[in-house]
Design an enzyme around this catalytic site. Sequence first.
Site, PDB file in Angstrom:
ATOM      1  N   LYS A 116       3.858 -11.633 -17.124  1.00  0.00           N
ATOM      2  CA  LYS A 116       4.904 -10.651 -16.841  1.00  0.00           C
ATOM      3  C   LYS A 116       6.192 -11.296 -16.344  1.00  0.00           C
ATOM      4  CE  LYS A 116       2.099  -7.340 -17.984  1.00  0.00           C
ATOM      5  NZ  LYS A 116       0.937  -8.099 -18.397  1.00  0.00           N
ATOM      6  N   ILE A 203      10.215   2.025  -8.594  1.00  0.00           N
ATOM      7  CA  ILE A 203      10.916   3.198  -9.102  1.00  0.00           C
ATOM      8  C   ILE A 203      10.035   4.418  -8.832  1.00  0.00           C
ATOM      9  CG2 ILE A 203      12.010   4.278 -11.095  1.00  0.00           C
ATOM     10  CD1 ILE A 203      13.266   1.612 -10.272  1.00  0.00           C
ATOM     11  N   LYS A 237      -4.194   5.686 -18.524  1.00  0.00           N
ATOM     12  CA  LYS A 237      -3.711   6.866 -19.244  1.00  0.00           C
ATOM     13  C   LYS A 237      -4.860   7.839 -19.533  1.00  0.00           C
ATOM     14  CE  LYS A 237      -0.389   3.752 -21.366  1.00  0.00           C
ATOM     15  NZ  LYS A 237      -0.115   2.934 -22.557  1.00  0.00           N
ATOM     16  N   GLU A 288       6.850  -3.731 -19.748  1.00  0.00           N
ATOM     17  CA  GLU A 288       6.005  -4.760 -20.338  1.00  0.00           C
ATOM     18  C   GLU A 288       5.913  -4.545 -21.839  1.00  0.00           C
ATOM     19  OE1 GLU A 288       2.098  -4.521 -18.695  1.00  0.00           O
ATOM     20  OE2 GLU A 288       1.702  -2.531 -19.488  1.00  0.00           O
ATOM     21  N   ASN A 290       2.978  -4.683 -24.889  1.00  0.00           N
ATOM     22  CA  ASN A 290       1.572  -4.813 -25.248  1.00  0.00           C
ATOM     23  C   ASN A 290       1.468  -5.395 -26.651  1.00  0.00           C
ATOM     24  OD1 ASN A 290       0.067  -3.772 -22.974  1.00  0.00           O
ATOM     25  ND2 ASN A 290       1.062  -1.824 -23.418  1.00  0.00           N
ATOM     26  N   ARG A 292      -0.737  -5.669 -29.018  1.00  0.00           N
ATOM     27  CA  ARG A 292      -1.952  -5.214 -29.714  1.00  0.00           C
ATOM     28  C   ARG A 292      -1.762  -3.771 -30.141  1.00  0.00           C
ATOM     29  NH1 ARG A 292      -3.565  -1.782 -25.786  1.00  0.00           N
ATOM     30  NH2 ARG A 292      -3.277  -2.396 -23.619  1.00  0.00           N
ATOM     31  N   VAL A 295      -4.485   2.345 -27.606  1.00  0.00           N
ATOM     32  CA  VAL A 295      -5.454   3.442 -27.694  1.00  0.00           C
ATOM     33  C   VAL A 295      -4.800   4.685 -28.296  1.00  0.00           C
ATOM     34  CG1 VAL A 295      -6.960   4.984 -26.362  1.00  0.00           C
ATOM     35  CG2 VAL A 295      -6.758   2.569 -25.700  1.00  0.00           C
ATOM     36  N   ARG A 338      -8.048  11.802 -23.966  1.00  0.00           N
ATOM     37  CA  ARG A 338      -9.165  10.857 -23.965  1.00  0.00           C
ATOM     38  C   ARG A 338     -10.380  11.542 -23.342  1.00  0.00           C
ATOM     39  NH1 ARG A 338      -6.635   4.893 -22.473  1.00  0.00           N
ATOM     40  NH2 ARG A 338      -4.565   5.227 -23.409  1.00  0.00           N
TER      41      ARG A 338
END
Length: 449
Positions: A116, A203, A237, A288, A290, A292, A295, A338
Site C-alpha cells: 500500500k 475520512i 462487503k 487501493e 485490487n 484480481r 467477488v 452475498r
Amino acid sequence: MIKKMLIANRGEIAVRIIRVCREMEIETVAVYSVADKEALHTQLADEAVCIGGASSEDSYLNMESIISAAVTHGADAIHPGFGFLSENPQFAKLCKQCNITYIGPDYTVIEKMGNKVAARQTMINAKIPVVPGTNNEIKDLNHALQEAEKTGYPVIVKAASGGGGKGIRVAYNKDELKSGFLAACKESMASFGDDTMYMEKFIENPRHIEFQILADNYGNVIHLGERDCSIQRHHQKILEEAPSVVLSENQRKEMGKMAVRAAKAAGYKNAGTVEFLLDKTGKYYFMEMNTRIQVEHPITESITGIDIVKEQILIAQGEKLKLKQNDIKLTGHAIECRINAEIPEKNFMPSPGTIVALHFPGGNGIRTDSAAFSGYTVPPYYDSMLAKLIVHGKDRNEAIKKMKSALGEVVIEGVHTNIDYAYDIINNKDYISGNFDINFLEHFNWNKG
C-alpha cells in the site's frame, strides 16, 4: 491460444471460471482439498486433482502443489480467482517461470500494488488524489505518534501488505493510537507475515466506490463504470450495487478517468479494480488497487453486458480489447447480496454443515452464482459464502424490489444463513433512499427473529 486451464480456487468463482472456459472450448483442471472432494467445481471440470489437506495452507495456498498439478495435467494457464493466491506476486512469478499463462497482471505489478505504501506513492506521482498521510512506512510507535500530530486526529493505521480488513485500526487520540498501532502490527504479522504499517487521515463516514478496469497488453485501458460497496461489516462487503446512486455523470467521468490513469501508472494489464473513498463533500481519494477479479464483478456485467472473466482470458492470451471507452454504456441498475453460512444473531459465527434442501430464485433479471447444492456439506475451513444473488432492473427502485422478491424465495435448509439480515438491509428506509456510508451497518437495527 489457451488450451487447458487450471483453476487455483474453489467454490462459486471456480464454477464461474469453468463455465466460461466451457463456452470458450478450453479444457479445465480443478484442484481440491480433501474437504472438497465432492465439491461442485470438481464435478464440472474436465479433470480434478487433490492438492492437499483440508486447511488452506495445505491446499489452496500450496503453490508448489498447484504448479505441480498444472504441469502434470498439461495445463498451459492458471486462473487464481479471488482470495487465496490471487494477489500473491510469488505465485504469479512462479507461473511465469514455468511458462504457464497467469490470468492476471504481471507479478511486478501485483507486488507494487499489493504494497500500500508503494501503491500510494505511484498514485501521488501520477497526480491522483490520495488521502493525506505518510508517504513512507511507519517505523515504530514513536514514529506513528509523531506522524499523527502532523496529520491530525483521527488517523487510521493500515498494514502495508494488507487486505480483507486485516491490520487496520482507527485512532481519535494518542491513547487509542498507542493500543491500536500495536494491535494492528500484531494482526498484520499474523495475517501477512509482515508488520509494515502506514498512516492516513481518517475520512469519516465516506462511501466506498470502486471502478472496474480492463487493460490489454497494447496500452489500451478502459473502465466499466463504478460499484458502490459501502454496505460493509468490519471492512467486509455484504451488499454491492452498480452504478452508485450518489455519483453525478460528471463525477463518474472524472473518477473513471482517474481509474484509467491509475491503471496506466501501475503498468496494469488484465482486469482490476481501482478503489476510492468518497467523502460527504464529493471529494474522492485513491484507496487501493485490487489486482484480481472481484467477488462483486457480476453487477458490472449486468449493467454493461460484458463478461469480465471472458475478457480476462482473452487479454491473457494476447488479444486486443475490442471495446473502446465510448462503447461502454451503463444500462439499468444491479444489486448483489452475498449469502453466507453464518449465524448473524451470534456475531455472524460460521455455520458449517450439510445442506438438506436448496432452492434459488430465477426469472428475468435474476442471477445466482453458487457452488452449493442439496446434499452439499459446507466445510468449516474456508470463507462462509454460499452464493451471490444478483438482480438487474431498469432502475434502482426496480432492482430493490427484485432483490426483495428474490431473497424471499431463497430456501437453504441444514445450515444457518444471513438471508433475513440481507432482507432487512434491502428493506431499510435509509438504504432505499440511498442515505448510507461505510458505517451504515454499525448503526443498523435488524430483526433478529
